[in-house]
Design a protein around this motif. Structure first.
Motif, PDB file in Angstrom:
ATOM      1  N   THR A  99     -37.396  15.394   8.841  1.00  0.00           N
ATOM      2  CA  THR A  99     -37.048  13.870   9.317  1.00  0.00           C
ATOM      3  C   THR A  99     -36.452  13.954  10.569  1.00  0.00           C
ATOM      4  OG1 THR A  99     -35.217  12.310   8.564  1.00  0.00           O
ATOM      5  CG2 THR A  99     -34.561  14.861   8.229  1.00  0.00           C
ATOM      6  N   VAL A 100     -36.057  12.459  10.980  1.00  0.00           N
ATOM      7  CA  VAL A 100     -35.481  12.177  12.242  1.00  0.00           C
ATOM      8  C   VAL A 100     -33.959  12.612  12.010  1.00  0.00           C
ATOM      9  CG1 VAL A 100     -34.825  10.668  14.123  1.00  0.00           C
ATOM     10  CG2 VAL A 100     -37.152  10.796  13.012  1.00  0.00           C
ATOM     11  N   LYS A 101     -33.559  13.461  12.684  1.00  0.00           N
ATOM     12  CA  LYS A 101     -31.791  13.718  12.559  1.00  0.00           C
ATOM     13  C   LYS A 101     -30.920  13.102  13.268  1.00  0.00           C
ATOM     14  CE  LYS A 101     -33.273  18.719  11.233  1.00  0.00           C
ATOM     15  NZ  LYS A 101     -34.793  18.113  11.142  1.00  0.00           N
ATOM     16  N   ASP A 102     -30.740  11.684  12.787  1.00  0.00           N
ATOM     17  CA  ASP A 102     -29.816  10.840  13.509  1.00  0.00           C
ATOM     18  C   ASP A 102     -29.116  10.057  12.321  1.00  0.00           C
ATOM     19  OD1 ASP A 102     -31.477   8.653  12.704  1.00  0.00           O
ATOM     20  OD2 ASP A 102     -32.215   8.332  14.439  1.00  0.00           O
ATOM     21  N   ALA A 103     -28.215   9.358  12.621  1.00  0.00           N
ATOM     22  CA  ALA A 103     -27.328   8.689  11.795  1.00  0.00           C
ATOM     23  C   ALA A 103     -28.062   7.534  10.884  1.00  0.00           C
ATOM     24  CB  ALA A 103     -26.252   7.713  12.460  1.00  0.00           C
ATOM     25  N   ASP A 104     -29.229   7.102  11.334  1.00  0.00           N
ATOM     26  CA  ASP A 104     -29.912   6.196  10.586  1.00  0.00           C
ATOM     27  C   ASP A 104     -31.028   6.627   9.449  1.00  0.00           C
ATOM     28  OD1 ASP A 104     -29.025   4.179  12.131  1.00  0.00           O
ATOM     29  OD2 ASP A 104     -30.773   4.256  13.473  1.00  0.00           O
ATOM     30  N   ARG A 105     -31.092   7.893   9.331  1.00  0.00           N
ATOM     31  CA  ARG A 105     -31.779   8.408   8.497  1.00  0.00           C
ATOM     32  C   ARG A 105     -31.171   8.323   7.001  1.00  0.00           C
ATOM     33  NH1 ARG A 105     -31.833  15.194   8.460  1.00  0.00           N
ATOM     34  NH2 ARG A 105     -29.270  15.235   8.169  1.00  0.00           N
ATOM     35  N   LEU A 109     -43.549  13.035  -5.943  1.00  0.00           N
ATOM     36  CA  LEU A 109     -42.344  12.766  -5.343  1.00  0.00           C
ATOM     37  C   LEU A 109     -42.183  11.572  -4.576  1.00  0.00           C
ATOM     38  CD1 LEU A 109     -39.386  13.540  -5.669  1.00  0.00           C
ATOM     39  CD2 LEU A 109     -39.906  14.902  -3.690  1.00  0.00           C
ATOM     40  N   GLY A 110     -43.298  11.292  -3.639  1.00  0.00           N
ATOM     41  CA  GLY A 110     -43.147  10.198  -2.836  1.00  0.00           C
ATOM     42  C   GLY A 110     -43.494  10.532  -1.576  1.00  0.00           C
ATOM     43  N   LEU A 111     -44.693  10.066  -0.757  1.00  0.00           N
ATOM     44  CA  LEU A 111     -44.897  10.480   0.720  1.00  0.00           C
ATOM     45  C   LEU A 111     -44.020   9.644   1.427  1.00  0.00           C
ATOM     46  CD1 LEU A 111     -48.853  10.570   0.334  1.00  0.00           C
ATOM     47  CD2 LEU A 111     -47.327  12.613   0.503  1.00  0.00           C
ATOM     48  N   PRO A 112     -43.709  10.196   2.860  1.00  0.00           N
ATOM     49  CA  PRO A 112     -42.914   9.467   3.777  1.00  0.00           C
ATOM     50  C   PRO A 112     -43.218   8.073   3.810  1.00  0.00           C
ATOM     51  CG  PRO A 112     -43.246  11.705   4.572  1.00  0.00           C
ATOM     52  CD  PRO A 112     -44.217  11.472   3.299  1.00  0.00           C
ATOM     53  N   ARG A 156     -39.087   7.217   8.969  1.00  0.00           N
ATOM     54  CA  ARG A 156     -39.624   7.811  10.045  1.00  0.00           C
ATOM     55  C   ARG A 156     -39.968   9.265   9.985  1.00  0.00           C
ATOM     56  NH1 ARG A 156     -34.894   7.079  13.804  1.00  0.00           N
ATOM     57  NH2 ARG A 156     -33.779   7.285  11.990  1.00  0.00           N
ATOM     58  N   CYS A 157     -39.972   9.671   8.859  1.00  0.00           N
ATOM     59  CA  CYS A 157     -40.333  11.194   8.221  1.00  0.00           C
ATOM     60  C   CYS A 157     -41.655  11.404   8.580  1.00  0.00           C
ATOM     61  CB  CYS A 157     -39.746  11.530   6.954  1.00  0.00           C
ATOM     62  SG  CYS A 157     -38.040  10.998   6.907  1.00  0.00           S
ATOM     63  N   ASP A 194     -30.092   9.096   2.911  1.00  0.00           N
ATOM     64  CA  ASP A 194     -29.837  10.088   2.099  1.00  0.00           C
ATOM     65  C   ASP A 194     -30.852  10.977   1.344  1.00  0.00           C
ATOM     66  OD1 ASP A 194     -27.045   9.539   2.770  1.00  0.00           O
ATOM     67  OD2 ASP A 194     -26.858   8.567   0.726  1.00  0.00           O
ATOM     68  N   ASP A 195     -31.944  10.107   0.985  1.00  0.00           N
ATOM     69  CA  ASP A 195     -32.961  10.837   0.156  1.00  0.00           C
ATOM     70  C   ASP A 195     -33.813  11.558   1.203  1.00  0.00           C
ATOM     71  OD1 ASP A 195     -32.719   9.503  -1.966  1.00  0.00           O
ATOM     72  OD2 ASP A 195     -34.340   7.779  -1.498  1.00  0.00           O
ATOM     73  N   CYS A 196     -34.114  11.152   2.668  1.00  0.00           N
ATOM     74  CA  CYS A 196     -34.748  11.958   3.688  1.00  0.00           C
ATOM     75  C   CYS A 196     -33.928  13.195   3.972  1.00  0.00           C
ATOM     76  CB  CYS A 196     -34.976  10.987   4.881  1.00  0.00           C
ATOM     77  SG  CYS A 196     -36.101   9.518   4.354  1.00  0.00           S
ATOM     78  N   ALA A 197     -32.662  12.675   4.165  1.00  0.00           N
ATOM     79  CA  ALA A 197     -31.877  13.901   4.411  1.00  0.00           C
ATOM     80  C   ALA A 197     -31.747  15.199   3.550  1.00  0.00           C
ATOM     81  CB  ALA A 197     -30.478  13.552   4.547  1.00  0.00           C
ATOM     82  N   GLU A 198     -31.991  14.843   2.365  1.00  0.00           N
ATOM     83  CA  GLU A 198     -32.009  15.693   1.214  1.00  0.00           C
ATOM     84  C   GLU A 198     -33.329  16.510   1.354  1.00  0.00           C
ATOM     85  OE1 GLU A 198     -32.454  15.535  -3.610  1.00  0.00           O
ATOM     86  OE2 GLU A 198     -30.571  14.364  -2.658  1.00  0.00           O
ATOM     87  N   ARG A 199     -34.482  15.858   1.657  1.00  0.00           N
ATOM     88  CA  ARG A 199     -35.773  16.408   1.823  1.00  0.00           C
ATOM     89  C   ARG A 199     -36.095  17.031   2.979  1.00  0.00           C
ATOM     90  NH1 ARG A 199     -39.326  11.171  -1.081  1.00  0.00           N
ATOM     91  NH2 ARG A 199     -37.870  11.054  -2.921  1.00  0.00           N
ATOM     92  N   ASP A 200     -35.264  16.958   3.822  1.00  0.00           N
ATOM     93  CA  ASP A 200     -35.688  17.650   5.115  1.00  0.00           C
ATOM     94  C   ASP A 200     -35.665  19.177   4.862  1.00  0.00           C
ATOM     95  OD1 ASP A 200     -35.968  17.452   8.022  1.00  0.00           O
ATOM     96  OD2 ASP A 200     -33.916  18.122   8.078  1.00  0.00           O
TER      97      ASP A 200
END
Length: 142
Positions: A95-101, A121-124, A136-137, A103-109
């Motif tokens: 995942t892109v590690k910025d403030a716009d990501r 589970l679901g593709l990006p 953007r993942c 919570d789901d993406c942050a958890e999957r990173d």
């Protein structure tokens, strides 16, 4: 042919669920207008105006279908990556590690799964995360 069938099924599903949502919205508008005392002729005239080019309903419907087109482009992109890396057994969510990501993406990173597990589970970018098709993942081999 199986990939084309899978792609076609995804498009049909998206169009049908989006269309069903708009059908319900329009039905509710008609009920609200009738409850407000509008006549059948007034409701028809208002619907025709709203559904004309530039009307708010038309713009909303077209926006929804534009979003579906964007999702399908993302889907094809994800499938192309998978096809290019055929034989890879493990895929890492990046995942892109910025403030716009979201919570789901942050958890999957950084999580590593098989392609099939990610598909379940679901593709990006395919709507399975809070950020939806704006995701953007990426999935990277390894």
């Amino acid at each position: 042919m199986a990939d084309i069938d899978k792609f076609a099924e995804r498009i049909i599903l998206k169009l049908s669920t989006t269309g069903d949502g708009w059908t319900e919205r329009i039905k509710q508008l008609i009920k609200d207008w009738a409850a407000a005392g509008m006549s059948e002729d007034e409701i028809i005239a208002k619907l025709l105006k709203e559904l004309s080019l530039g009307g708010t309903l038309f713009e909303g419907i077209m926006g929804s279908f534009g979003n579906i087109a964007g999702e399908m482009v993302d889907y094809v992109s994800v499938e192309q990556v998978h096809e290019e890396w055929k034989g890879i057994n493990r895929w890492t969510w990046v995942t892109v590690k910025d403030a716009d990501r979201c919570d789901d993406c942050a958890e999957r990173d950084g999580q590593v799964k098989t392609w099939e597990e990610w598909e379940a589970l679901g593709l990006p970018g395919l709507g399975a995360t809070v950020c939806g098709w704006r995701c953007r993942c990426t999935l990277e081999p390894g």
